[in-house]
Design a protein around this motif. Sequence first.
Motif, short mmCIF file in Angstrom:
data_model
loop_
_atom_site.label_atom_id
_atom_site.label_comp_id
_atom_site.label_asym_id
_atom_site.label_seq_id
_atom_site.Cartn_x
_atom_site.Cartn_y
_atom_site.Cartn_z
N ALA A 169 48.75 5.63 -32.95
CA ALA A 169 48.06 6.27 -34.08
C ALA A 169 46.56 6.26 -33.79
O ALA A 169 46.00 5.22 -33.46
CB ALA A 169 48.36 5.53 -35.37
N ILE A 170 45.94 7.44 -33.88
CA ILE A 170 44.51 7.54 -33.62
C ILE A 170 43.82 8.24 -34.78
O ILE A 170 44.45 8.99 -35.53
CB ILE A 170 44.21 8.32 -32.32
CG1 ILE A 170 44.76 9.76 -32.41
CG2 ILE A 170 44.77 7.60 -31.10
CD1 ILE A 170 44.34 10.64 -31.26
N ALA A 212 54.48 4.01 -35.76
CA ALA A 212 53.33 3.67 -34.92
C ALA A 212 53.51 2.29 -34.29
O ALA A 212 53.89 1.33 -34.96
CB ALA A 212 52.05 3.70 -35.75
N ASP A 213 53.25 2.22 -33.00
CA ASP A 213 53.31 0.94 -32.27
C ASP A 213 51.92 0.34 -32.07
O ASP A 213 51.77 -0.89 -32.09
CB ASP A 213 53.97 1.15 -30.90
CG ASP A 213 55.40 1.61 -31.01
OD1 ASP A 213 56.23 0.82 -31.47
OD2 ASP A 213 55.68 2.78 -30.65
N VAL A 214 50.92 1.19 -31.84
CA VAL A 214 49.55 0.72 -31.62
C VAL A 214 48.62 1.61 -32.43
O VAL A 214 48.76 2.84 -32.41
CB VAL A 214 49.16 0.77 -30.12
CG1 VAL A 214 47.76 0.19 -29.93
CG2 VAL A 214 50.16 0.01 -29.27
N ILE A 215 47.68 1.00 -33.15
CA ILE A 215 46.74 1.73 -34.00
C ILE A 215 45.34 1.56 -33.42
O ILE A 215 44.86 0.43 -33.27
CB ILE A 215 46.78 1.19 -35.45
CG1 ILE A 215 48.20 1.28 -36.01
CG2 ILE A 215 45.78 1.94 -36.34
CD1 ILE A 215 48.41 0.40 -37.25
N PHE A 216 44.69 2.66 -33.08
CA PHE A 216 43.33 2.62 -32.54
C PHE A 216 42.34 2.99 -33.65
O PHE A 216 42.51 4.03 -34.30
CB PHE A 216 43.19 3.60 -31.37
CG PHE A 216 43.92 3.18 -30.13
CD1 PHE A 216 43.27 2.50 -29.11
CD2 PHE A 216 45.28 3.45 -29.98
CE1 PHE A 216 43.94 2.10 -27.97
CE2 PHE A 216 45.97 3.06 -28.84
CZ PHE A 216 45.30 2.38 -27.83
N THR A 217 41.34 2.15 -33.86
CA THR A 217 40.40 2.40 -34.96
C THR A 217 39.00 1.93 -34.62
O THR A 217 38.81 1.04 -33.78
CB THR A 217 40.90 1.71 -36.24
OG1 THR A 217 40.03 2.00 -37.33
CG2 THR A 217 40.98 0.20 -36.06
N ASP A 258 54.91 -3.98 -37.72
CA ASP A 258 54.91 -4.79 -36.49
C ASP A 258 54.15 -4.05 -35.38
O ASP A 258 54.57 -4.02 -34.22
CB ASP A 258 56.34 -5.11 -36.03
CG ASP A 258 56.35 -6.23 -35.00
OD1 ASP A 258 55.37 -7.03 -34.98
OD2 ASP A 258 57.30 -6.31 -34.20
N ALA A 259 53.01 -3.48 -35.77
CA ALA A 259 52.17 -2.73 -34.84
C ALA A 259 50.95 -3.55 -34.47
O ALA A 259 50.55 -4.48 -35.20
CB ALA A 259 51.74 -1.40 -35.47
N LEU A 260 50.36 -3.21 -33.34
CA LEU A 260 49.11 -3.82 -32.91
C LEU A 260 47.94 -2.93 -33.29
O LEU A 260 48.11 -1.71 -33.45
CB LEU A 260 49.12 -4.05 -31.39
CG LEU A 260 50.18 -5.01 -30.86
CD1 LEU A 260 50.19 -5.00 -29.34
CD2 LEU A 260 49.93 -6.42 -31.37
N ILE A 261 46.76 -3.52 -33.43
CA ILE A 261 45.54 -2.77 -33.75
C ILE A 261 44.54 -2.98 -32.61
O ILE A 261 44.30 -4.12 -32.19
CB ILE A 261 44.91 -3.24 -35.07
CG1 ILE A 261 45.88 -3.02 -36.24
CG2 ILE A 261 43.60 -2.51 -35.33
CD1 ILE A 261 45.38 -3.59 -37.55
N VAL A 262 43.98 -1.90 -32.12
CA VAL A 262 42.90 -1.96 -31.13
C VAL A 262 41.61 -1.59 -31.86
O VAL A 262 41.44 -0.45 -32.29
CB VAL A 262 43.15 -1.02 -29.95
CG1 VAL A 262 41.99 -1.10 -28.95
CG2 VAL A 262 44.47 -1.37 -29.26
N GLU A 263 40.73 -2.57 -32.02
CA GLU A 263 39.47 -2.38 -32.75
C GLU A 263 38.33 -2.13 -31.77
O GLU A 263 37.93 -3.03 -31.03
CB GLU A 263 39.16 -3.60 -33.61
CG GLU A 263 37.81 -3.52 -34.31
CD GLU A 263 37.42 -4.81 -34.99
OE1 GLU A 263 36.47 -4.79 -35.82
OE2 GLU A 263 38.05 -5.86 -34.72
N ASP A 264 37.82 -0.92 -31.76
CA ASP A 264 36.63 -0.60 -30.97
C ASP A 264 35.43 -0.84 -31.87
O ASP A 264 35.16 -0.05 -32.77
CB ASP A 264 36.70 0.86 -30.50
CG ASP A 264 35.54 1.23 -29.58
OD1 ASP A 264 34.64 0.40 -29.38
OD2 ASP A 264 35.54 2.37 -29.08
N ASP A 265 34.72 -1.96 -31.63
CA ASP A 265 33.60 -2.34 -32.51
C ASP A 265 32.35 -1.57 -32.09
O ASP A 265 31.34 -2.15 -31.68
CB ASP A 265 33.38 -3.85 -32.44
CG ASP A 265 32.66 -4.38 -33.66
OD1 ASP A 265 32.55 -3.65 -34.66
OD2 ASP A 265 32.20 -5.54 -33.63
#
Length: 484
Positions: free
Chosen positions: A219-220, A258-263, A291-298
């Motif tokens: 998910a983007i 969604a398996d991975v969420i990019f935010t 049960d998804a992971l989140i990738v946080e671009d700070d």
Amino acid sequence: MAISVETFFLNPEAQGTLQAQIQQMIAHGILSGRFRRGEKLPSSRKLAVHLGVSRITVTLAYTELLANDYLSARGRSGYYVSDNAPEPPPERPPVPRNDGVDWSRAIGQRFTGGVTPEKPQDWARFRYPFIYGQADPTLFDHANWRLCALQALGQKDFTALTTDYYDQDDPQLIEFIARHTLPRRGIIARPSEILVTLGAQNALWLTAQVLLTQRRVAAIENPCYHALRDILTQSRCRLAPVDVDADGLPPDAIPSDADVIFTTPSHQCPTTATMPLNRRRALLKRAAELDALIVEDDYEFEMSFLSPPSPALKSLDADGRVIYVGSFSKSLFPGLRLGYLVGSEPFIREARALRASVLRHPPGHIQRTAAYFLSLGHYDAQIRRMGRVLAERRQVIEQAVQRHGLEVAGRGAFGGSSIWMRAAEGTDMSERARALLAQSVLIEPGQNFFSGEMPPAHFYRLAYSSIPSERIDEGIAQIAQALA
């Protein structure tokens, strides 16, 4: 500069005498631009030994070139390319090479065709460069960076330059990130949970390679950082764009598969929206349900000069679900390409192994120099100085935008280095951007940030990190005139 003798070779199939071949070889080097005026040629003795010919043959070739003003002699110093030698002809477009390989069949996987825009390399020559990702070089502390680089080259730190860390990183840089950088974002991490990368983009690529497969869904945000979409497309996962609103990514709109969420919760790219605390908690809850992971671009949290930044999403993470991406590239200088990943040990272990198979580790000398620059306080001083300058430019650009009647689509509540703009619907900002080049104005069309076959073309981004305050109003006036 002396021309190396190793650059000279005789073609076994060439016609003519050895003397003529040597003359032709040197003349061609001058006419092609490989040998430049004032450069010294090898001595006749050295060239003769290298080519396996008699010295008199080389001497006669040099004498003939001397007579034709290709070379000049300087006493006992030797022979040089003459200041009066013919100029190389203007460069022509390269003629396509007819390879004997059918590359349409030979290439097994393609990485071209993405939407990442090309930015002019000569952006600094434009009078009004509202271009993102480049920065005014006067904002950076070159003097202290140079001193830190010299310190890192000293005998005490010589191992940082000569050691192959294999899959590890500079311990001093890791220690600073763990003890100083991350706690400012509310994050506590052990060294084994931190990996240094070649900027945030490399961190995102490593993350995508480790977490995603062809059967998984990413998910983007829509719009989002265009290079991220390219990375995810190349990973062959399934993409699920989610439209952002004034508060960033809405958790309820994230699809159930969604398996991975990019935010980018701190500073949404490119709209600059900041995700409020209650939505961050809702996003973590939604990810736990799926049960998804989140990738946080700070992204750009350091540029919070209007008010202190919100705590990172990772700081609220109680079960290791968030993978954090940070970078020093924008805050130190864009060409540094130094970032870091923070996540649970099993993930970092795999990312570290993948990085080792591709590039081992970022250069040790660069890591040690950055560690000194950070630990000696130069980084904090630079951030404060950049914040003051960007705050001033931000005020000027907002006043200019209002004065000339342009429409703001998104402005970062905490700061940042750009403003997200909107023209009238139906306006093709890519076309307007090309037209503005003739007025020495650089802007960034927003179309490439959006997913879908028919992305909106009337958005654009104005960055103010690369343009001095005194030129902002004139440049905004040019843009307003082009949109009138």
